[in-house]
Design a protein around this motif. Sequence first.
Motif, PDB file in Angstrom:
ATOM      1  N   THR A 173       0.865  -1.172   0.000  1.00 43.23           N
ATOM      2  CA  THR A 173       0.000   0.000   0.000  1.00 43.23           C
ATOM      3  C   THR A 173       0.904   1.225   0.000  1.00 43.23           C
ATOM      4  N   LEU A 174       0.345   2.359  -0.303  1.00 44.55           N
ATOM      5  CA  LEU A 174       1.104   3.599  -0.275  1.00 44.55           C
ATOM      6  C   LEU A 174       1.677   3.846   1.122  1.00 44.55           C
ATOM      7  N   ASN A 175       0.870   3.618   2.152  1.00 44.08           N
ATOM      8  CA  ASN A 175       1.344   3.808   3.526  1.00 44.08           C
ATOM      9  C   ASN A 175       2.484   2.854   3.864  1.00 44.08           C
ATOM     10  N   GLU A 176       2.392   1.610   3.414  1.00 43.38           N
ATOM     11  CA  GLU A 176       3.477   0.651   3.672  1.00 43.38           C
ATOM     12  C   GLU A 176       4.770   1.089   2.991  1.00 43.38           C
ATOM     13  N   LEU A 177       4.673   1.567   1.753  1.00 46.18           N
ATOM     14  CA  LEU A 177       5.864   2.033   1.046  1.00 46.18           C
ATOM     15  C   LEU A 177       6.491   3.217   1.780  1.00 46.18           C
ATOM     16  N   ILE A 178       5.685   4.181   2.157  1.00 42.42           N
ATOM     17  CA  ILE A 178       6.211   5.371   2.830  1.00 42.42           C
ATOM     18  C   ILE A 178       6.858   4.993   4.157  1.00 42.42           C
ATOM     19  N   THR A 179       6.251   4.072   4.884  1.00 40.18           N
ATOM     20  CA  THR A 179       6.831   3.619   6.150  1.00 40.18           C
ATOM     21  C   THR A 179       8.172   2.941   5.910  1.00 40.18           C
ATOM     22  N   ARG A 180       8.265   2.098   4.880  1.00 42.54           N
ATOM     23  CA  ARG A 180       9.545   1.451   4.562  1.00 42.54           C
ATOM     24  C   ARG A 180      10.611   2.465   4.184  1.00 42.54           C
ATOM     25  N   LEU A 181      10.250   3.427   3.359  1.00 41.67           N
ATOM     26  CA  LEU A 181      11.216   4.459   2.977  1.00 41.67           C
ATOM     27  C   LEU A 181      11.683   5.240   4.206  1.00 41.67           C
ATOM     28  N   TYR A 182      10.752   5.576   5.061  1.00 39.02           N
ATOM     29  CA  TYR A 182      11.073   6.314   6.283  1.00 39.02           C
ATOM     30  C   TYR A 182      12.036   5.507   7.154  1.00 39.02           C
ATOM     31  N   ASP A 183      11.721   4.225   7.337  1.00 45.22           N
ATOM     32  CA  ASP A 183      12.565   3.363   8.173  1.00 45.22           C
ATOM     33  C   ASP A 183      13.948   3.165   7.559  1.00 45.22           C
ATOM     34  N   GLU A 184      14.002   2.950   6.259  1.00 46.62           N
ATOM     35  CA  GLU A 184      15.288   2.677   5.618  1.00 46.62           C
ATOM     36  C   GLU A 184      16.182   3.913   5.578  1.00 46.62           C
ATOM     37  N   VAL A 185      15.606   5.089   5.393  1.00 45.08           N
ATOM     38  CA  VAL A 185      16.436   6.295   5.401  1.00 45.08           C
ATOM     39  C   VAL A 185      16.969   6.529   6.816  1.00 45.08           C
ATOM     40  N   ALA A 186      16.186   6.200   7.822  1.00 48.50           N
ATOM     41  CA  ALA A 186      16.649   6.340   9.209  1.00 48.50           C
ATOM     42  C   ALA A 186      17.750   5.325   9.513  1.00 48.50           C
ATOM     43  N   GLN A 187      17.588   4.083   9.063  1.00 46.33           N
ATOM     44  CA  GLN A 187      18.594   3.038   9.291  1.00 46.33           C
ATOM     45  C   GLN A 187      19.901   3.340   8.570  1.00 46.33           C
ATOM     46  N   ALA A 188      19.831   4.050   7.470  1.00 48.58           N
ATOM     47  CA  ALA A 188      21.023   4.383   6.689  1.00 48.58           C
ATOM     48  C   ALA A 188      21.738   5.602   7.254  1.00 48.58           C
ATOM     49  N   ASP A 189      21.247   6.105   8.382  1.00 52.00           N
ATOM     50  CA  ASP A 189      21.823   7.301   8.991  1.00 52.00           C
ATOM     51  C   ASP A 189      21.857   8.478   8.027  1.00 52.00           C
ATOM     52  N   ARG A 190      20.821   8.599   7.217  1.00 48.97           N
ATOM     53  CA  ARG A 190      20.697   9.732   6.293  1.00 48.97           C
ATOM     54  C   ARG A 190      19.817  10.775   6.945  1.00 48.97           C
ATOM     55  N   ASP A 191      20.135  12.007   6.727  1.00 53.01           N
ATOM     56  CA  ASP A 191      19.356  13.101   7.276  1.00 53.01           C
ATOM     57  C   ASP A 191      18.153  13.338   6.374  1.00 53.01           C
ATOM     58  N   ALA A 192      16.991  12.963   6.844  1.00 55.64           N
ATOM     59  CA  ALA A 192      15.759  13.162   6.066  1.00 55.64           C
ATOM     60  C   ALA A 192      14.866  14.163   6.782  1.00 55.64           C
ATOM     61  N   VAL A 193      15.454  15.294   7.137  1.00 57.59           N
ATOM     62  CA  VAL A 193      14.694  16.332   7.826  1.00 57.59           C
ATOM     63  C   VAL A 193      13.490  16.727   6.987  1.00 57.59           C
ATOM     64  N   ASN A 194      13.699  16.874   5.688  1.00 54.75           N
ATOM     65  CA  ASN A 194      12.602  17.213   4.800  1.00 54.75           C
ATOM     66  C   ASN A 194      12.195  15.941   4.053  1.00 54.75           C
ATOM     67  N   ALA A 239       9.404  15.067   2.737  1.00 49.05           N
ATOM     68  CA  ALA A 239       8.651  15.299   1.498  1.00 49.05           C
ATOM     69  C   ALA A 239       9.604  15.494   0.323  1.00 49.05           C
ATOM     70  N   SER A 240      10.690  16.218   0.534  1.00 50.91           N
ATOM     71  CA  SER A 240      11.689  16.389  -0.527  1.00 50.91           C
ATOM     72  C   SER A 240      12.334  15.052  -0.868  1.00 50.91           C
ATOM     73  N   PHE A 241      12.625  14.256   0.147  1.00 49.81           N
ATOM     74  CA  PHE A 241      13.192  12.928  -0.079  1.00 49.81           C
ATOM     75  C   PHE A 241      12.254  12.096  -0.961  1.00 49.81           C
ATOM     76  N   LEU A 242      10.944  12.162  -0.691  1.00 47.26           N
ATOM     77  CA  LEU A 242       9.978  11.403  -1.496  1.00 47.26           C
ATOM     78  C   LEU A 242       9.966  11.893  -2.941  1.00 47.26           C
ATOM     79  N   ARG A 243      10.073  13.194  -3.150  1.00 48.11           N
ATOM     80  CA  ARG A 243      10.128  13.730  -4.512  1.00 48.11           C
ATOM     81  C   ARG A 243      11.365  13.211  -5.241  1.00 48.11           C
ATOM     82  N   VAL A 244      12.494  13.190  -4.555  1.00 46.23           N
ATOM     83  CA  VAL A 244      13.727  12.685  -5.167  1.00 46.23           C
ATOM     84  C   VAL A 244      13.591  11.187  -5.467  1.00 46.23           C
ATOM     85  N   CYS A 245      12.957  10.439  -4.589  1.00 44.76           N
ATOM     86  CA  CYS A 245      12.713   9.010  -4.847  1.00 44.76           C
ATOM     87  C   CYS A 245      11.941   8.845  -6.157  1.00 44.76           C
ATOM     88  N   CYS A 246      10.942   9.669  -6.361  1.00 49.51           N
ATOM     89  CA  CYS A 246      10.145   9.601  -7.593  1.00 49.51           C
ATOM     90  C   CYS A 246      11.005   9.927  -8.809  1.00 49.51           C
TER      91      CYS A 246
END
Length: 122
Positions: free
Chosen positions: A49-70, A72-79
């Motif tokens: 689902t869209l929510n599952e994808l967003i949760t996975r992206l959120y978790d993986e960016v956090a696990q990668a020690d990447r700064d995802a302060v913004n 929404a911008s990260f999601l745009r770049v993913c697209c």
Amino acid sequence: MCRLFVGADPALWEKATHSLRLHGVSTSIRIEAFFWRVLEEVARRDGLTLNELITRLYDEVAQADRDAVNFASFLRVCCGRYLALQLAGEIPEDRAVPIRTLDAQAILERERRQRLVTVDAG
């Protein structure tokens, strides 16, 4: 040239807000409708689902020690990366092929080598 972009359906750049729960916390994300469409396509490819994808992206960016302060911008770049990788032939156009089956490390290595070639040529 610009007419191709300016003449597109204005609904594509209208902001849309999606509310979801990330690990029990209610939140909302506001990005343009165009990006929601791309994220929905990515989610469908992997049976999420869209929510599952967003949760996975959120978790993986956090696990990668990447700064995802913004985020929404990260999601745009993913697209943008999804579409660019499709154009480059790294992600098959066949939407039946799940993204999770691709060799991400090999794709990233090819991109790294390409950047090196471009820098050396420049």
